[in-house]
Write a protein that holds these residues in place. Structure first.
Motif, short mmCIF file in Angstrom:
data_model
loop_
_atom_site.label_atom_id
_atom_site.label_comp_id
_atom_site.label_asym_id
_atom_site.label_seq_id
_atom_site.Cartn_x
_atom_site.Cartn_y
_atom_site.Cartn_z
N GLY A 1 0.91 -1.17 0.04
CA GLY A 1 0.05 -0.03 0.03
C GLY A 1 0.82 1.40 -0.02
O GLY A 1 1.79 1.38 0.70
N GLY B 1 -0.24 4.37 0.26
CA GLY B 1 -0.82 5.54 0.91
C GLY B 1 -0.12 6.32 1.74
O GLY B 1 1.02 6.02 2.04
N PRO B 2 -0.50 7.42 2.59
CA PRO B 2 0.16 8.00 3.70
C PRO B 2 0.86 7.11 4.73
O PRO B 2 2.24 7.32 4.96
N ALA B 3 0.17 5.92 4.88
CA ALA B 3 0.87 5.05 6.02
C ALA B 3 2.05 4.29 5.42
O ALA B 3 3.30 4.24 5.96
N GLU C 1 2.07 -0.90 -4.84
CA GLU C 1 0.69 -0.11 -4.99
C GLU C 1 -0.01 -0.46 -6.17
O GLU C 1 0.48 -0.49 -7.42
N ARG C 2 -1.67 -1.00 -5.87
CA ARG C 2 -2.15 -1.26 -7.22
C ARG C 2 -2.61 -0.30 -7.91
O ARG C 2 -2.89 -0.70 -9.01
N THR D 1 -5.66 7.36 -0.64
CA THR D 1 -6.97 7.99 -0.75
C THR D 1 -6.76 9.51 -1.11
O THR D 1 -7.44 9.92 -1.92
N PRO D 2 -5.88 10.13 -0.27
CA PRO D 2 -5.96 11.59 -0.41
C PRO D 2 -5.75 12.12 -1.94
O PRO D 2 -6.11 13.16 -2.41
N TYR E 1 -8.53 13.38 -4.01
CA TYR E 1 -9.07 14.67 -3.67
C TYR E 1 -8.34 15.79 -4.28
O TYR E 1 -7.49 16.55 -3.78
N THR F 1 -10.23 19.47 2.57
CA THR F 1 -10.90 18.53 3.63
C THR F 1 -9.79 17.69 4.17
O THR F 1 -10.05 16.92 5.33
N PHE F 2 -8.47 18.00 4.12
CA PHE F 2 -7.58 17.32 4.82
C PHE F 2 -6.81 18.45 5.77
O PHE F 2 -6.13 19.13 5.30
N VAL G 1 -1.10 -6.94 -4.64
CA VAL G 1 -0.82 -8.04 -3.66
C VAL G 1 -1.83 -8.92 -3.79
O VAL G 1 -2.97 -8.33 -3.13
N GLY H 1 -5.07 0.59 3.93
CA GLY H 1 -6.05 1.37 4.31
C GLY H 1 -7.47 0.91 4.50
O GLY H 1 -7.49 -0.24 5.00
N ASN I 1 -4.89 3.37 8.42
CA ASN I 1 -6.24 2.88 8.64
C ASN I 1 -6.50 1.37 8.46
O ASN I 1 -7.80 1.21 8.77
N HIS J 1 -8.65 7.51 10.96
CA HIS J 1 -7.65 8.61 11.26
C HIS J 1 -7.40 9.40 9.90
O HIS J 1 -7.50 8.90 8.77
N GLY J 2 -7.05 10.74 10.14
CA GLY J 2 -6.74 11.51 9.16
C GLY J 2 -5.51 11.17 8.30
O GLY J 2 -4.65 10.28 9.05
C1 FAD Z 1 -13.90 7.43 1.45
C2 FAD Z 1 -12.78 8.12 2.18
C3 FAD Z 1 -12.96 9.54 2.39
C4 FAD Z 1 -12.02 10.09 3.13
N1 FAD Z 1 -11.99 11.54 3.14
C5 FAD Z 1 -10.99 12.29 4.09
C6 FAD Z 1 -11.29 13.63 3.99
O1 FAD Z 1 -11.77 14.31 3.58
N2 FAD Z 1 -10.16 14.09 4.76
C7 FAD Z 1 -9.28 13.36 5.58
O2 FAD Z 1 -8.43 14.00 6.36
N3 FAD Z 1 -9.33 12.25 5.62
C8 FAD Z 1 -10.06 11.66 4.81
N4 FAD Z 1 -10.21 10.21 4.51
C9 FAD Z 1 -9.09 9.49 5.50
C10 FAD Z 1 -7.57 9.52 4.77
O3 FAD Z 1 -7.89 9.01 3.35
C11 FAD Z 1 -6.94 8.22 5.54
O4 FAD Z 1 -6.70 8.83 6.79
C12 FAD Z 1 -5.46 8.02 4.74
O5 FAD Z 1 -5.69 8.03 3.29
C13 FAD Z 1 -5.32 6.60 5.18
O6 FAD Z 1 -3.86 6.29 4.79
P1 FAD Z 1 -3.65 4.79 4.56
O7 FAD Z 1 -2.22 5.10 3.86
O8 FAD Z 1 -3.78 4.04 5.80
O9 FAD Z 1 -4.35 4.45 3.54
P2 FAD Z 1 -5.07 4.88 1.86
O10 FAD Z 1 -4.81 6.31 1.78
O11 FAD Z 1 -6.15 4.15 1.75
O12 FAD Z 1 -3.84 3.87 1.21
C14 FAD Z 1 -3.86 2.53 1.01
C15 FAD Z 1 -3.19 2.30 -0.28
O13 FAD Z 1 -3.07 0.56 -0.63
C16 FAD Z 1 -3.44 0.42 -1.54
N5 FAD Z 1 -3.67 -1.25 -1.69
C17 FAD Z 1 -4.84 -1.61 -1.02
N6 FAD Z 1 -4.66 -3.02 -0.94
C18 FAD Z 1 -3.43 -3.11 -1.97
C19 FAD Z 1 -3.19 -4.53 -2.35
N7 FAD Z 1 -3.53 -5.66 -2.10
N8 FAD Z 1 -2.23 -4.43 -3.19
C20 FAD Z 1 -1.55 -3.28 -3.57
N9 FAD Z 1 -1.93 -2.01 -3.04
C21 FAD Z 1 -2.99 -2.05 -2.26
C22 FAD Z 1 -4.37 1.21 -1.94
O14 FAD Z 1 -4.49 1.41 -3.55
C23 FAD Z 1 -4.10 2.58 -1.56
O15 FAD Z 1 -3.39 3.52 -2.25
C24 FAD Z 1 -11.01 9.37 3.67
C25 FAD Z 1 -10.87 8.18 3.73
C26 FAD Z 1 -11.89 7.43 2.88
C27 FAD Z 1 -11.68 6.04 2.58
#
Ligand code: FAD
Length: 318
Positions: free
Chosen positions: A12, A14-16, A36-37, A44-45, A48, A57-58, A93, A124, A292, A298-299
């Motif tokens: 993944g 994303g931010p994490a 990353e897929r 997710t961000p 936006y 909104t972030f 994955v 995420g 997440n 969480h933001g």
């Molecule tokens: C619908 C929605 C709206 C949101 N709106 C807001 C907002 O307005 N403001 C705000 O502050 N926060 C918002 N958030 C929360 C914010 O997006 C998250 O806090 C943050 O993006 C989480 O980071 P993350 O890295 O945990 O997950 P994500 O940002 O979701 O990243 C996970 C990544 O893993 C990848 N992935 C998943 N499974 C696989 C796999 N099997 N193989 C390869 N890659 C994979 C995905 O493609 C994705 O890029 C929102 C979340 C959602 C779901």
């Protein structure tokens, strides 16, 4: 055929996942692969988009301001680019083998297995399906979608999915969707929920008042979507009606833990929460989680720092 070996594999981008890669690079751990897929990192961000008249909104706590998701993700991506992390884009994955720390990837060149000494799950969360909401009946016709679909239509394509929207749910994401609809020219949305008062906090609602003051109906019972082809109104079991030409459903966020579940790792059902052994370490040695996928909402910036902090545990394990 011998499998490619990495010190750490991150699932993944994303931010994490980015936080984990940056944190590990700072500790001198490598080689690292981030899988990353999607076709870009940022998670997710990234969906936006920044645009004039749009609704940011972030929350960027470190700068004390609210920005567009794309801006925040862009800054994190730059930090990732300063590391020597191998980034595999458009690669999913599809399977994990916890004991061997082996991953099966499906990428542009087909299937491939890789192995690592440690793995960070940073996949995420996603919105539940409408059925799982449990109190919303009726057909899912055109113009009925999740907030994430609406964000895509609005932010990416500038398309207004409804003139008279009905928002089902009242959390931060619901208000953010309502604000974006109004910013693009919809009528003030109707917002309904089972709760008596909105889920978003007073300050969150105050922030969005610049764009939206939804017509609120709390304490509703079960609700049915009415209309053929596209919605015309919502009707509750106690006879209330709300007119509208589009329904935006705010699902509960559930962690993307299917990979762990399929591999027989310890996951609670039905919450789909990963069971942690200690801190961010999973039940299987060498497996960690960040962001997440850990559950809760969480933001993005919190998730980035959470990714940075998992690096400490991973480095200690290695
Ligand atoms: C619908 C929605 C709206 C949101 N709106 C807001 C907002 O307005 N403001 C705000 O502050 N926060 C918002 N958030 C929360 C914010 O997006 C998250 O806090 C943050 O993006 C989480 O980071 P993350 O890295 O945990 O997950 P994500 O940002 O979701 O990243 C996970 C990544 O893993 C990848 N992935 C998943 N499974 C696989 C796999 N099997 N193989 C390869 N890659 C994979 C995905 O493609 C994705 O890029 C929102 C979340 C959602 C779901």
């Amino acid at each position: 055929m011998s499998e490619v070996h990495f010190k750490v594999a991150i699932i993944g981008g994303g931010p994490a996942g980015i936080g984990a890669a940056v944190g590990l690079a700072k500790r001198g751990v490598g080689p690292i692969v981030l899988i990353e897929r999607r076709g870009e990192v940022g998670g997710t961000p990234m969906g936006y988009r920044k645009k004039p008249g749009g609704v940011p909104t972030f929350v960027e706590w470190t700068r004390g301001r609210v920005v567009f998701g794309e801006e925040l993700a862009g800054r994190l991506t730059k930090r990732l680019a300063q590391t020597s992390t191998t980034i595999r884009l458009n690669t999913q994955v599809t399977k994990i083998y916890p004991a061997e720390k082996r991953l099966t990837l499906l990428g542009p060149d087909g299937f491939e297995d890789i192995v690592a000494d440690a793995v960070v799950l940073a996949a995420g969360a996603r919105e539940q399906t409408p059925a799982e909401k449990g109190w919303l009946a009726g057909s899912r016709t055109a113009r009925v979608g999740f907030t994430r679909h609406v964000t895509g239509w609005l932010d990416r394509h500038g398309l207004l999915p409804a003139r008279k929207p009905i928002v089902v749910g009242s959390d931060l994401i619901a208000y953010s969707a309502a604000a974006k609809l109004c910013a693009l020219g919809s009528d003030e949305p109707v917002m309904i929920d089972r709760r008596r008062s909105p889920e978003a906090s007073f300050f969150e609602r105050l922030f969005f008042r610049r764009w939206t003051r939804p017509d609120w109906s709390g304490g509703v019972s079960t609700v049915e979507i009415k209309g053929h082809g596209s919605p015309t109104h919502l009707e509750s079991s106690n006879g209330q009606e709300w007119q509208g030409d589009g329904v935006i459903i705010c699902g509960q966020l559930v962690p993307n833990t299917e990979l762990a579940l399929m591999a027989g790792m310890a996951v609670d059902l039905p919450s789909r929460q990963l069971q942690l052994a200690q801190g961010q370490a999973l039940s299987q040695p060498g497996w960690f989680a960040a962001g997440n996928v850990l559950g809760g909402f969480h933001g993005a910036q919190w998730c980035y720092f959470n990714g940075c902090s998992v690096a400490r545990s991973v480095a200690r394990f290695l």
